[in-house]
Scaffold this motif. Structure first.
Motif, PDB file in Angstrom:
ATOM      1  N   THR A  37       0.784  -1.237   0.000  1.00  9.84           N
ATOM      2  CA  THR A  37       0.000   0.000   0.000  1.00  9.84           C
ATOM      3  C   THR A  37       0.814   1.285   0.000  1.00  9.84           C
ATOM      4  O   THR A  37       0.397   2.269  -0.591  1.00  9.84           O
ATOM      5  CB  THR A  37      -0.977   0.033   1.196  1.00  9.84           C
ATOM      6  N   TYR A  38       1.953   1.283   0.655  1.00  8.23           N
ATOM      7  CA  TYR A  38       2.741   2.521   0.761  1.00  8.23           C
ATOM      8  C   TYR A  38       4.000   2.469  -0.103  1.00  8.23           C
ATOM      9  O   TYR A  38       4.797   3.401  -0.076  1.00  8.23           O
ATOM     10  CB  TYR A  38       3.100   2.790   2.224  1.00  8.23           C
ATOM     11  N   GLU A  39       4.166   1.419  -0.872  1.00  3.46           N
ATOM     12  CA  GLU A  39       5.335   1.283  -1.738  1.00  3.46           C
ATOM     13  C   GLU A  39       5.099   2.054  -3.033  1.00  3.46           C
ATOM     14  O   GLU A  39       4.063   1.907  -3.680  1.00  3.46           O
ATOM     15  CB  GLU A  39       5.560  -0.203  -2.055  1.00  3.46           C
ATOM     16  N   THR A  40       6.051   2.878  -3.400  1.00  3.22           N
ATOM     17  CA  THR A  40       5.988   3.598  -4.667  1.00  3.22           C
ATOM     18  C   THR A  40       7.031   2.982  -5.591  1.00  3.22           C
ATOM     19  O   THR A  40       8.228   3.203  -5.411  1.00  3.22           O
ATOM     20  CB  THR A  40       6.269   5.108  -4.474  1.00  3.22           C
ATOM     21  N   ASN A  47       1.574   6.045  -4.719  1.00  3.95           N
ATOM     22  CA  ASN A  47       1.439   4.685  -4.224  1.00  3.95           C
ATOM     23  C   ASN A  47      -0.050   4.385  -4.048  1.00  3.95           C
ATOM     24  O   ASN A  47      -0.908   5.250  -4.247  1.00  3.95           O
ATOM     25  CB  ASN A  47       2.230   4.484  -2.920  1.00  3.95           C
ATOM     26  N   ALA A  49      -1.934   3.752  -1.390  1.00  2.00           N
ATOM     27  CA  ALA A  49      -2.627   4.533  -0.356  1.00  2.00           C
ATOM     28  C   ALA A  49      -2.925   5.944  -0.861  1.00  2.00           C
ATOM     29  O   ALA A  49      -4.016   6.476  -0.625  1.00  2.00           O
ATOM     30  CB  ALA A  49      -1.797   4.583   0.920  1.00  2.00           C
ATOM     31  N   GLY A  50      -1.987   6.542  -1.565  1.00  2.00           N
ATOM     32  CA  GLY A  50      -2.191   7.884  -2.099  1.00  2.00           C
ATOM     33  C   GLY A  50      -3.297   7.938  -3.135  1.00  2.00           C
ATOM     34  O   GLY A  50      -4.068   8.902  -3.182  1.00  2.00           O
ATOM     35  N   ASN A  81      -0.850  13.611   0.916  1.00  2.00           N
ATOM     36  CA  ASN A  81       0.233  12.707   1.277  1.00  2.00           C
ATOM     37  C   ASN A  81      -0.328  11.617   2.203  1.00  2.00           C
ATOM     38  O   ASN A  81      -0.913  11.935   3.233  1.00  2.00           O
ATOM     39  CB  ASN A  81       1.342  13.485   1.984  1.00  2.00           C
ATOM     40  N   PRO A  82      -0.142  10.344   1.856  1.00  2.00           N
ATOM     41  CA  PRO A  82      -0.689   9.279   2.693  1.00  2.00           C
ATOM     42  C   PRO A  82       0.096   9.047   3.980  1.00  2.00           C
ATOM     43  O   PRO A  82      -0.345   8.285   4.848  1.00  2.00           O
ATOM     44  CB  PRO A  82      -0.624   8.048   1.790  1.00  2.00           C
ATOM     45  N   THR A  84       3.158   7.863   6.578  1.00  2.00           N
ATOM     46  CA  THR A  84       3.963   6.652   6.763  1.00  2.00           C
ATOM     47  C   THR A  84       3.060   5.430   6.873  1.00  2.00           C
ATOM     48  O   THR A  84       1.890   5.544   7.249  1.00  2.00           O
ATOM     49  CB  THR A  84       4.828   6.773   8.035  1.00  2.00           C
ATOM     50  N   PRO A  85       3.603   4.269   6.562  1.00  2.00           N
ATOM     51  CA  PRO A  85       2.796   3.047   6.641  1.00  2.00           C
ATOM     52  C   PRO A  85       2.208   2.841   8.031  1.00  2.00           C
ATOM     53  O   PRO A  85       2.893   2.961   9.042  1.00  2.00           O
ATOM     54  CB  PRO A  85       3.798   1.939   6.300  1.00  2.00           C
ATOM     55  N   TRP A  90      -4.584   2.424   7.242  1.00  2.00           N
ATOM     56  CA  TRP A  90      -4.935   1.837   5.948  1.00  2.00           C
ATOM     57  C   TRP A  90      -6.352   1.276   5.999  1.00  2.00           C
ATOM     58  O   TRP A  90      -7.162   1.528   5.105  1.00  2.00           O
ATOM     59  CB  TRP A  90      -3.926   0.763   5.564  1.00  2.00           C
TER      60      TRP A  90
END
Length: 160
Positions: A37-40, A47, A49-50, A81-82, A84-85, A90
């Protein structure tokens, strides 16, 4: 079938039904691992989440416009901006996105039939998607959901 029923059925189909092009939005989201989810990925701007934050913002903005508010960017911005994980955050994001779409579905169902082709109360601004009919506003959000759902599926596949 009324315009309200047709548009809401179309929205529900792409969110949780059986759209002709593949998995619905909620199935795509439900199959995303938290790790993705937070990996770009390299070459990507956003990413998962964004993208869902962006989709949520525009769902809320569309609902507000349907209820007569003047158009603008979503309250949280176009691409917030989402952060930090955070697995709890989430899950809250997913729940908020689903609830926002339930709310919008209710607004669509209750919308007066004779107002669908009336212009929203804004001047035409292509970048903000303003100054269109209420029907075009909902059709545009449905297209927006489909477009970004494809991005979610691809980013999840890349991360997986």
């Amino acid at each position: 079938m009324s315009t309200s029923q047709k548009l809401n059925a179309s929205l529900q189909s792409i969110l949780s039904g059986d759209p002709w092009y593949g998995p619905n939005t909620y199935d795509i989201i439900d199959n995303i691992s938290f790790e993705a989810t937070y990996e770009t990925p390299p070459g990507s701007v956003h990413n998962i989440a964004g993208i869902i934050l962006h989709m949520l913002g525009w769902t809320l903005e569309t609902t507000a416009r349907m209820q007569g508010q003047l158009a603008g960017e979503p309250a949280g911005g176009d691409w917030p901006n989402p952060g930090t994980p955070d697995e709890r955050k989430w899950q809250q994001l997913i729940n908020s996105f689903k609830l926002a779409n339930v709310t919008l579905g209710g607004v669509i169902e209750d919308f007066p039939e004779d107002k669908w082709d009336a212009p929203t109360n804004d001047k035409r601004n292509r970048e903000l998607g303003t100054g269109v009919s209420y029907r075009a506003l909902i059709e545009g959000l449905i297209q927006h959901h489909v477009y970004h759902s494809g991005q979610l599926a691809l980013l999840n596949r890349i991360a997986g």
